[in-house]
Design a protein around this motif. Structure first.
Motif, short mmCIF file in Angstrom:
data_model
loop_
_atom_site.label_atom_id
_atom_site.label_comp_id
_atom_site.label_asym_id
_atom_site.label_seq_id
_atom_site.Cartn_x
_atom_site.Cartn_y
_atom_site.Cartn_z
N GLY A 44 0.77 -1.24 0.00
CA GLY A 44 0.00 0.00 0.00
C GLY A 44 0.80 1.29 0.00
N PHE A 45 2.11 1.18 0.19
CA PHE A 45 2.89 2.41 0.35
C PHE A 45 4.15 2.42 -0.51
CE2 PHE A 45 0.18 1.84 3.97
CZ PHE A 45 -0.36 3.09 4.13
N LYS A 46 4.09 1.73 -1.63
CA LYS A 46 5.21 1.77 -2.57
C LYS A 46 4.93 2.85 -3.62
CE LYS A 46 3.38 -2.37 -4.83
NZ LYS A 46 3.71 -3.76 -5.13
N GLU A 47 5.83 2.97 -4.60
CA GLU A 47 5.69 4.02 -5.61
C GLU A 47 4.34 3.95 -6.32
OE1 GLU A 47 7.85 5.58 -9.69
OE2 GLU A 47 9.03 4.44 -8.24
N LYS A 48 3.91 2.74 -6.66
CA LYS A 48 2.60 2.54 -7.27
C LYS A 48 1.80 1.64 -6.35
CE LYS A 48 3.94 3.27 -12.04
NZ LYS A 48 3.90 2.76 -13.40
N PRO A 49 1.13 2.23 -5.35
CA PRO A 49 0.41 1.40 -4.37
C PRO A 49 -0.70 0.59 -5.01
CG PRO A 49 0.04 3.76 -3.98
CD PRO A 49 1.00 3.65 -5.11
N LEU A 50 -0.92 -0.59 -4.45
CA LEU A 50 -1.96 -1.48 -4.96
C LEU A 50 -3.33 -1.16 -4.39
CD1 LEU A 50 -0.04 -4.89 -4.84
CD2 LEU A 50 -0.34 -3.31 -6.78
N PHE A 51 -3.39 -0.36 -3.34
CA PHE A 51 -4.67 0.00 -2.74
C PHE A 51 -4.57 1.36 -2.06
CE2 PHE A 51 -2.46 -2.36 0.62
CZ PHE A 51 -2.59 -1.50 1.71
N ALA A 66 -11.75 1.37 5.42
CA ALA A 66 -12.28 1.05 4.09
C ALA A 66 -11.09 0.96 3.15
CB ALA A 66 -13.27 2.11 3.62
N LEU A 67 -10.93 -0.18 2.49
CA LEU A 67 -9.81 -0.41 1.59
C LEU A 67 -10.34 -0.57 0.18
CD1 LEU A 67 -6.70 -2.45 2.33
CD2 LEU A 67 -7.86 -2.82 0.14
N ILE A 68 -9.79 0.23 -0.74
CA ILE A 68 -10.25 0.25 -2.12
C ILE A 68 -9.08 0.12 -3.07
CG2 ILE A 68 -12.33 1.62 -1.66
CD1 ILE A 68 -10.82 4.11 -2.39
N TYR A 69 -9.37 -0.28 -4.30
CA TYR A 69 -8.33 -0.34 -5.32
C TYR A 69 -8.97 -0.13 -6.69
CZ TYR A 69 -9.87 -5.23 -5.67
OH TYR A 69 -10.62 -6.37 -5.81
N PRO A 70 -8.16 0.30 -7.67
CA PRO A 70 -8.71 0.58 -9.01
C PRO A 70 -8.98 -0.69 -9.79
CG PRO A 70 -6.36 1.03 -8.97
CD PRO A 70 -6.75 0.66 -7.56
N ARG A 71 -9.99 -0.61 -10.61
CA ARG A 71 -10.35 -1.67 -11.57
C ARG A 71 -10.73 -0.98 -12.87
NH1 ARG A 71 -14.51 -5.81 -8.81
NH2 ARG A 71 -14.36 -6.73 -10.84
N TYR A 72 -11.01 -1.75 -13.87
CA TYR A 72 -11.44 -1.19 -15.15
C TYR A 72 -12.57 -2.04 -15.71
CZ TYR A 72 -11.21 1.33 -19.50
OH TYR A 72 -11.53 2.14 -20.57
N SER A 73 -13.66 -1.38 -16.05
CA SER A 73 -14.81 -2.06 -16.64
C SER A 73 -14.76 -1.89 -18.15
CB SER A 73 -16.11 -1.45 -16.10
OG SER A 73 -17.22 -1.84 -16.89
#
Length: 159
Positions: A44-51, A66-73
């Motif tokens: 979660g806290f790297k250059e490109k966080p996963l969440f 609340a933990l969220i992350y990007p997706r693409y529809s």
């Protein structure tokens, strides 16, 4: 109730993990959590966080997240997935869940996403009622499909 909703920091990840484990126990999957606080920090806290994670803090204690992350529809475009919205048992019914969901929705709106999606276990009527009261569409005609790590390995052995 004087709580604060804020973006999580690395130092919060041990408390976030405690909440994740509390949810796992609630969902009768106490032994299913494999993550560590270090994993959460790394992911979660790297250059490109996963969440991205929001926490709710009360008197110096993390009492919700609340933990969220990007997706693409492929139908809609950018969306975010709400992996977990967790409020400690003691804080349920105080408005904290609404405050966390509000932050997620504002965040998604600021990102310009076309949808925010998440799952809810089918026997958790209080959560289902909560989400429906907020205008969410609980789609009971869809099934969650997953390949776990063991399933991935078995799949790859058969191709």
């Amino acid at each position: 109730m004087d709580y604060t909703i804020r973006t999580a920091q690395e130092k919060d990840m041990a408390s976030v993990l405690e909440l994740i484990n509390e949810l796992a126990r609630f969902e009768k999957e106490a032994d299913a959590v494999e993550l560590t606080a270090d994993d959460l920090i790394c992911d979660g806290f790297k250059e490109k966080p996963l969440f991205h994670c929001f926490v709710a803090e009360l008197e110096g204690n993390i009492v919700g997240m609340a933990l969220i992350y990007p997706r693409y529809s492929t139908w809609k475009g950018p969306v975010i997935h709400l992996e977990d919205l967790i409020v400690t048992k003691e804080m349920r019914g105080t408005g904290l869940g609404t405050a966390l969901l509000n932050e997620v929705v504002k965040y998604g709106n600021d990102l310009g996403v076309k949808r925010i999606s998440w799952e809810v276990i089918d026997w958790n009527d209080p959560a289902i009622n909560f989400y429906e009261s907020k205008g969410a569409n609980v789609m009971r005609d869809w099934d969650v499909v997953q390949l776990d790590e063991k399933g991935i390995k078995a799949y790859l052995e058969n191709i």
